[in-house]
Design a protein around this motif. Sequence first.
Motif, PDB file in Angstrom:
ATOM      1  N   VAL A  10      -4.244  -8.250   3.064  1.00  0.00           N
ATOM      2  CA  VAL A  10      -5.680  -8.149   2.784  1.00  0.00           C
ATOM      3  C   VAL A  10      -6.377  -7.279   3.826  1.00  0.00           C
ATOM      4  O   VAL A  10      -7.189  -6.409   3.485  1.00  0.00           O
ATOM      5  N   ILE A  11      -6.049  -7.490   5.094  1.00  0.00           N
ATOM      6  CA  ILE A  11      -6.659  -6.691   6.167  1.00  0.00           C
ATOM      7  C   ILE A  11      -6.290  -5.214   6.011  1.00  0.00           C
ATOM      8  O   ILE A  11      -7.141  -4.327   6.136  1.00  0.00           O
ATOM      9  N   ALA A  12      -5.024  -4.936   5.727  1.00  0.00           N
ATOM     10  CA  ALA A  12      -4.585  -3.550   5.551  1.00  0.00           C
ATOM     11  C   ALA A  12      -5.257  -2.916   4.335  1.00  0.00           C
ATOM     12  O   ALA A  12      -5.667  -1.751   4.384  1.00  0.00           O
ATOM     13  N   SER A  13      -5.397  -3.682   3.273  1.00  0.00           N
ATOM     14  CA  SER A  13      -6.043  -3.160   2.065  1.00  0.00           C
ATOM     15  C   SER A  13      -7.496  -2.790   2.323  1.00  0.00           C
ATOM     16  O   SER A  13      -7.960  -1.720   1.924  1.00  0.00           O
ATOM     17  N   ILE A  50      -9.445  13.815  10.839  1.00  0.00           N
ATOM     18  CA  ILE A  50      -8.111  13.639  11.421  1.00  0.00           C
ATOM     19  C   ILE A  50      -7.893  12.183  11.803  1.00  0.00           C
ATOM     20  O   ILE A  50      -6.841  11.603  11.529  1.00  0.00           O
ATOM     21  N   MET A  51      -8.895  11.563  12.430  1.00  0.00           N
ATOM     22  CA  MET A  51      -8.781  10.163  12.820  1.00  0.00           C
ATOM     23  C   MET A  51      -8.649   9.261  11.590  1.00  0.00           C
ATOM     24  O   MET A  51      -7.809   8.364  11.551  1.00  0.00           O
ATOM     25  N   LEU A  52      -9.441   9.517  10.555  1.00  0.00           N
ATOM     26  CA  LEU A  52      -9.370   8.688   9.354  1.00  0.00           C
ATOM     27  C   LEU A  52      -8.045   8.869   8.624  1.00  0.00           C
ATOM     28  O   LEU A  52      -7.522   7.913   8.036  1.00  0.00           O
ATOM     29  N   ASN A  53      -7.475  10.069   8.659  1.00  0.00           N
ATOM     30  CA  ASN A  53      -6.145  10.284   8.072  1.00  0.00           C
ATOM     31  C   ASN A  53      -5.089   9.466   8.813  1.00  0.00           C
ATOM     32  O   ASN A  53      -4.201   8.872   8.186  1.00  0.00           O
ATOM     33  N   LYS A  54      -5.168   9.442  10.144  1.00  0.00           N
ATOM     34  CA  LYS A  54      -4.215   8.657  10.934  1.00  0.00           C
ATOM     35  C   LYS A  54      -4.378   7.165  10.665  1.00  0.00           C
ATOM     36  O   LYS A  54      -3.387   6.442  10.521  1.00  0.00           O
ATOM     37  N   VAL A  55      -5.627   6.689  10.596  1.00  0.00           N
ATOM     38  CA  VAL A  55      -5.884   5.271  10.314  1.00  0.00           C
ATOM     39  C   VAL A  55      -5.336   4.902   8.944  1.00  0.00           C
ATOM     40  O   VAL A  55      -4.688   3.863   8.781  1.00  0.00           O
ATOM     41  N   THR A  56      -5.563   5.751   7.959  1.00  0.00           N
ATOM     42  CA  THR A  56      -5.061   5.490   6.610  1.00  0.00           C
ATOM     43  C   THR A  56      -3.537   5.445   6.594  1.00  0.00           C
ATOM     44  O   THR A  56      -2.939   4.565   5.968  1.00  0.00           O
ATOM     45  N   THR A  57      -2.898   6.374   7.297  1.00  0.00           N
ATOM     46  CA  THR A  57      -1.432   6.398   7.349  1.00  0.00           C
ATOM     47  C   THR A  57      -0.877   5.147   8.023  1.00  0.00           C
ATOM     48  O   THR A  57       0.064   4.524   7.517  1.00  0.00           O
ATOM     49  N   ILE A  58      -1.463   4.760   9.141  1.00  0.00           N
ATOM     50  CA  ILE A  58      -0.975   3.587   9.875  1.00  0.00           C
ATOM     51  C   ILE A  58      -1.132   2.321   9.046  1.00  0.00           C
ATOM     52  O   ILE A  58      -0.198   1.516   8.928  1.00  0.00           O
ATOM     53  N   SER A  60      -1.385   2.133   5.840  1.00  0.00           N
ATOM     54  CA  SER A  60      -0.507   2.212   4.667  1.00  0.00           C
ATOM     55  C   SER A  60       0.904   1.757   5.013  1.00  0.00           C
ATOM     56  O   SER A  60       1.553   1.046   4.239  1.00  0.00           O
ATOM     57  N   ILE A  61       1.373   2.157   6.183  1.00  0.00           N
ATOM     58  CA  ILE A  61       2.700   1.718   6.634  1.00  0.00           C
ATOM     59  C   ILE A  61       2.703   0.210   6.866  1.00  0.00           C
ATOM     60  O   ILE A  61       3.644  -0.492   6.459  1.00  0.00           O
ATOM     61  N   ILE A  62       1.653  -0.314   7.491  1.00  0.00           N
ATOM     62  CA  ILE A  62       1.540  -1.766   7.699  1.00  0.00           C
ATOM     63  C   ILE A  62       1.501  -2.486   6.362  1.00  0.00           C
ATOM     64  O   ILE A  62       2.135  -3.536   6.185  1.00  0.00           O
ATOM     65  N   PHE A  63       0.790  -1.926   5.377  1.00  0.00           N
ATOM     66  CA  PHE A  63       0.706  -2.523   4.051  1.00  0.00           C
ATOM     67  C   PHE A  63       2.080  -2.622   3.402  1.00  0.00           C
ATOM     68  O   PHE A  63       2.462  -3.676   2.888  1.00  0.00           O
ATOM     69  N   VAL A  64       2.835  -1.535   3.436  1.00  0.00           N
ATOM     70  CA  VAL A  64       4.159  -1.523   2.805  1.00  0.00           C
ATOM     71  C   VAL A  64       5.112  -2.484   3.507  1.00  0.00           C
ATOM     72  O   VAL A  64       5.857  -3.239   2.858  1.00  0.00           O
ATOM     73  N   ILE A  65       5.089  -2.501   4.831  1.00  0.00           N
ATOM     74  CA  ILE A  65       5.977  -3.400   5.580  1.00  0.00           C
ATOM     75  C   ILE A  65       5.634  -4.859   5.303  1.00  0.00           C
ATOM     76  O   ILE A  65       6.525  -5.688   5.079  1.00  0.00           O
ATOM     77  N   SER A  66       4.346  -5.180   5.268  1.00  0.00           N
ATOM     78  CA  SER A  66       3.969  -6.564   4.999  1.00  0.00           C
ATOM     79  C   SER A  66       4.256  -6.945   3.548  1.00  0.00           C
ATOM     80  O   SER A  66       4.590  -8.096   3.263  1.00  0.00           O
ATOM     81  N   LEU A  67       4.152  -5.992   2.628  1.00  0.00           N
ATOM     82  CA  LEU A  67       4.500  -6.269   1.234  1.00  0.00           C
ATOM     83  C   LEU A  67       5.988  -6.556   1.084  1.00  0.00           C
ATOM     84  O   LEU A  67       6.385  -7.502   0.390  1.00  0.00           O
TER      85      LEU A  67
END
Length: 74
Positions: A10-13, A50-58, A60-67
């Motif tokens: 939920v937090i990652a989403s 650039i910062m928002l792209n990095k935040v989105t990428t990080i 997204s990775i947390i989302f996939v790992i937690s899923l």
Amino acid sequence: MKTFFIIVLVIASVAIIGATTLMDPKTGAGTSYGQDANAFGTSAYKGKDIMLNKVTTIFSIIFVISLIGLVVVK
């Protein structure tokens, strides 16, 4: 453990939605005709993008790992 993964999802989403919403659009009427964002030829908010792209990428990775973790625990 299942509750932990759900909370992380939920937090990652919410973080992904927020970061995506705050991004500036990449195209517009001005870019179609060769106009840049300002008089110097560069976007004033390039650092923010650039910062928002990095935040989105990080997140997204947390989302996939937690899923994956939620599926394994289930």
